[in-house]
Design an enzyme around this catalytic site. Structure first.
Site, short mmCIF file in Angstrom:
data_model
loop_
_atom_site.label_atom_id
_atom_site.label_comp_id
_atom_site.label_asym_id
_atom_site.label_seq_id
_atom_site.Cartn_x
_atom_site.Cartn_y
_atom_site.Cartn_z
N HIS A 61 4.91 -14.55 -0.94
CA HIS A 61 4.06 -14.36 -2.12
C HIS A 61 4.61 -13.27 -3.03
O HIS A 61 4.58 -13.39 -4.26
CB HIS A 61 2.65 -14.01 -1.64
CG HIS A 61 1.63 -13.90 -2.73
ND1 HIS A 61 1.26 -14.97 -3.51
CD2 HIS A 61 0.88 -12.84 -3.14
CE1 HIS A 61 0.32 -14.58 -4.38
NE2 HIS A 61 0.08 -13.30 -4.18
N ASP B 182 5.35 -19.40 -0.40
CA ASP B 182 4.18 -18.55 -0.57
C ASP B 182 3.10 -18.96 0.43
O ASP B 182 2.67 -20.12 0.45
CB ASP B 182 3.68 -18.70 -2.01
CG ASP B 182 2.58 -17.72 -2.38
OD1 ASP B 182 1.98 -17.11 -1.49
OD2 ASP B 182 2.34 -17.58 -3.60
N ARG C 236 -2.70 -3.57 5.95
CA ARG C 236 -1.65 -4.17 6.78
C ARG C 236 -1.82 -5.69 6.85
O ARG C 236 -0.84 -6.45 6.73
CB ARG C 236 -1.68 -3.57 8.19
CG ARG C 236 -1.09 -2.18 8.27
CD ARG C 236 -1.52 -1.43 9.50
NE ARG C 236 -1.34 -2.18 10.73
CZ ARG C 236 -1.97 -1.91 11.87
NH1 ARG C 236 -2.84 -0.92 11.93
NH2 ARG C 236 -1.73 -2.63 12.95
N SER D 254 -0.45 -13.61 -9.21
CA SER D 254 -1.48 -13.63 -8.18
C SER D 254 -2.87 -13.52 -8.81
O SER D 254 -3.25 -14.38 -9.59
CB SER D 254 -1.21 -12.53 -7.14
OG SER D 254 -1.98 -12.71 -5.98
#
Length: 377
Positions: A355, A322, A226, A156
């Site tokens: 992801h 993803d 969140r 990432s």
């Protein structure tokens, strides 16, 4: 019996960093960890860069009794894909690290004390870029007497740092393994990152970034975590979090409440992270990702200019479902690199975590990673 990998947090200090934006950060410090040993030729070093909300704890444990190892422990360690018997692995905390209040993280950012005032920087801390994270890593690598890295890899945001290394310092990087990352993202991800962070700005306790830690924007930070977490997951994951079911004792007719099991799962996870995280740091991290251009640290002013600087053989690892770094962006990166003569290989990861498959399912690519690292180039 598999040998347990133990590690310690080390501290790297830099008296001064000149950012790519032209600002100066003084008395900078970041933490780092190493696994394995640097050989006499100093040519077996691999740098691992961490993801957005991660830290340098990539593998092993600090203490034998720790409940969980580092996030990529499945592939880093003795006899594993990134074999610490063979390689010397380095992983460092970034500037403006998300986990600014974790005692196992050392970072410099808005929550740090400004040496000129003795007070937290807040939003007076200069904006930083992915290229600035890499500049600090470069200084760390130089301090260890390493002239060339066998590989740079990371998931990432760590993948973005990997591309920056390859574009800014091509002479120092032998090969790269970007995981669940692509420089070819669109404004869709830019807008998503704004949505992640908007609850922080809307929390009255944020106070334009000038909050005290004892009265920080906890509600906004929890909501931000969140949003980030849900975006990083994939719909199949929701079944393990209660699906569409109501939480125990909740009333779906209560419009003022969040009565569903999945809401509670996300809230509980976010709430656990809030005490260690920092709201301003999350804002700075998001902006660094939103403005990413590979090779910016070497003066690249566009995606095309930065990509053209990359020469290192590349193993691209991605998750087809993803929702953060979408597969078509990864494919565009592969096509661009191949079009300029770079040797590119690819591997995919499967699972219900979207992801996050790039972290929790990375062992699926163990053989590909081991082969790619061992190969002569």
């Amino acid at each position: 019996m598999v040998e347990q990998l133990l590690t310690t947090k080390k501290r790297f200090e830099l008296p001064e960093l000149r950012t790519i934006g032209g600002a100066t950060i003084r008395d900078l410090a970041v933490g780092y960890e190493t696994y394995g040993a640097l050989n006499e030729a100093r040519d077996n070093a691999i740098l691992v860069a961490h993801y957005f909300s991660g830290a340098s704890h990539a593998a092993g444990r600090y203490r034998p009794e720790d409940p969980l190892p580092g996030y990529w422990d499945a592939i880093i360690g003795p006899g594993k894909a990134v074999d610490t018997i063979r390689y010397f692995v380095i992983s460092s905390d970034t500037l403006v690290n998300f986990n600014a209040h974790d005692p196992n993280v050392i970072t410099t950012g808005p929550a740090s004390l400004d040496p000129a005032t003795g007070k937290p920087y807040g939003l007076s801390f200069p904006p930083v870029a992915i290229a600035d994270f890499v500049r600090v890593q470069r200084a760390l690598i130089d301090s260890l007497g390493i002239a060339k890295l066998r590989a740079v890899m990371g998931p990432s945001m760590g993948g973005l740092q990997t591309f920056e290394w390859a574009a800014a310092y091509p002479e120092m990087v032998e090969r790269i393994i970007p995981v669940i990352a692509s420089p070819h993202f669109t404004g869709w991800l830019t807008a998503w990152m704004t949505i992640w962070t908007e609850p922080i700005r809307l929390d009255p306790d944020w106070r334009g970034g000038a909050y005290d830690r004892s009265a920080s924007p906890r509600a906004g930070l929890e909501a931000a975590i969140r949003a980030m977490t849900l975006h990083g997951l994939q719909s199949a994951w929701s079944w393990s979090a209660g699906g569409r079911a109501s939480a125990e004792g909740a009333d779906p007719a209560d419009i003022a409440a969040s009565p569903f099991a999945i809401d509670r799962t996300l809230a509980d996870g976010a709430r656990a992270r809030v005490p260690l995280a920092d709201a301003n740091h999350m804002l700075y991290l998001a902006r660094a990702n939103q403005t990413f251009i590979p090779g910016a640290g070497a003066g690249a002013a566009s995606l095309a200019e930065g990509m053209a600087r990359i020469k290192a053989p590349t193993l691209l690892i991605h998750a087809p479902d993803d929702l953060v770094f979408r597969p078509e962006w990864v494919e565009a990166t592969a096509a661009t690199l191949r079009g300029q003569g770079v040797a590119v290989e690819s591997a995919t990861l499967s699972g219900p975590f979207g992801h996050y498959n790039g972290i929790v399912q990375i062992a699926q690519a163990s053989d590909r990673i081991a082969d790619f690292l061992a190969r002569a180039i």
